[in-house]
Design an enzyme around this catalytic site. Sequence first.
Site, PDB file in Angstrom:
ATOM      1  N   GLU A 133      26.568  43.999  46.179  1.00 14.08           N
ATOM      2  CA  GLU A 133      27.110  45.188  45.513  1.00 14.08           C
ATOM      3  C   GLU A 133      26.239  46.424  45.714  1.00 14.08           C
ATOM      4  O   GLU A 133      26.751  47.540  45.825  1.00 14.08           O
ATOM      5  CB  GLU A 133      27.298  44.907  44.021  1.00 14.08           C
ATOM      6  CG  GLU A 133      28.411  43.937  43.698  1.00 14.08           C
ATOM      7  CD  GLU A 133      28.010  42.475  43.914  1.00 14.08           C
ATOM      8  OE1 GLU A 133      26.801  42.210  44.092  1.00 14.08           O
ATOM      9  OE2 GLU A 133      28.909  41.615  43.902  1.00 14.08           O
ATOM     10  N   PHE A 179      29.797  43.709  37.994  1.00 16.01           N
ATOM     11  CA  PHE A 179      28.879  43.796  39.113  1.00 16.01           C
ATOM     12  C   PHE A 179      28.519  45.247  39.421  1.00 16.01           C
ATOM     13  O   PHE A 179      27.393  45.539  39.828  1.00 16.01           O
ATOM     14  CB  PHE A 179      29.478  43.115  40.345  1.00 16.01           C
ATOM     15  CG  PHE A 179      29.848  41.679  40.131  1.00 16.01           C
ATOM     16  CD1 PHE A 179      29.207  40.907  39.170  1.00 16.01           C
ATOM     17  CD2 PHE A 179      30.845  41.090  40.892  1.00 16.01           C
ATOM     18  CE1 PHE A 179      29.546  39.576  38.973  1.00 16.01           C
ATOM     19  CE2 PHE A 179      31.189  39.752  40.699  1.00 16.01           C
ATOM     20  CZ  PHE A 179      30.548  39.003  39.741  1.00 16.01           C
ATOM     21  N   ARG A 190      44.818  44.850  37.915  1.00 18.42           N
ATOM     22  CA  ARG A 190      45.306  44.418  39.224  1.00 18.42           C
ATOM     23  C   ARG A 190      46.328  43.305  39.078  1.00 18.42           C
ATOM     24  O   ARG A 190      46.593  42.799  37.986  1.00 18.42           O
ATOM     25  CB  ARG A 190      44.142  44.004  40.134  1.00 18.42           C
ATOM     26  CG  ARG A 190      43.149  42.990  39.565  1.00 18.42           C
ATOM     27  CD  ARG A 190      43.553  41.560  39.691  1.00 18.42           C
ATOM     28  NE  ARG A 190      43.954  41.225  41.058  1.00 18.42           N
ATOM     29  CZ  ARG A 190      44.579  40.126  41.407  1.00 18.42           C
ATOM     30  NH1 ARG A 190      44.893  39.221  40.489  1.00 18.42           N
ATOM     31  NH2 ARG A 190      44.910  39.888  42.659  1.00 18.42           N
TER      32      ARG A 190
END
Length: 327
Positions: A73, A98, A181
């Site tokens: 990340e 993250f 999502r």
Amino acid sequence: MSAPTKLKTSAMIASFADPGQKTTPAPFGHALVKAAQADDRIVGLTADLGKYTDMHIFANQFPDRFFQMGMAEQLLFGAAAGMAETGLIPFASTYSVFAARRAYDFICLDIAEPNLNVNIIGGLPGLTTGYGPSHQATEDIAIFRGVPNLTIVDPCDSVDIEQAVPQLAEHAGPTYLRLLRGNVPTVLDEYDYRFELGKATVLRGGADVVLISSGLMTMRALQAAEQLAAHHVDVAVVHTPTIKPFDTETVLAQVDTDRLVVTCENHTVIGGLFETVASAAVQRGLGKQITPVALPDEFLAAGALPTLHDRYGLATARLVATVLERL
């Protein structure tokens, strides 16, 4: 995998749509493709989570403009910063935890300090997964609100996401989108609503109660308003998809009345919408009690989402009960 195990696992994934509710598949991925068709500066990046942040739709359409960075990340956001320095418009996706926890320093110093047009797309915001504290980004807004230059958007549904994406691309500085999502509920199309970056919207008026909400809790606030009507309680709903910069004028115009005021958010009670509204009210000199409906300041349990939403007060029925108790 046995049938009971499949059902248990399915209930823990990031799905909060009610049975039979109208949904739109992958609104972020399709909106990003549409924006990229109009602007060839847009690029997509992810840290091994393309399928789970709907970035795979962009990758399939624009393979030469998509970059898979692997499970790294910090590298993801460092690379996005470098691309923005060259004039590109990166959309970089990973899970919210993250981004906020592992890559904070890179986002702060590589992206926010030089005020670059990098769009951070964070999946599984708040309590949208049952996989426990390692994946539940319950404090992401609190972490990111302290970063100068960073715009924070907490969308309610597919309409918010579809309309937000091109505006985020056009925005000069860095942004953070709390991504919903998969099959995302479509709610706001029934309210003559248009997303405008930095603006709150009064979705419905009401004489008794004002629910100030963001994210998926706007959907729950609208549901609660309908149910409270059966109790002869008239409820206004104010949707605040942009948490920073905050639309103080629109929100405080609704706070500064004799109605019960409740904030509703899919985030810890520390550092999110409640404290944003309360701080704005105090600075304006309003002596007003504001009741928060938010996640507690603790690490949450793992389990099925409907059970967790009920346990931690985000379910519609719990919101209705809270309002009736306060009246």
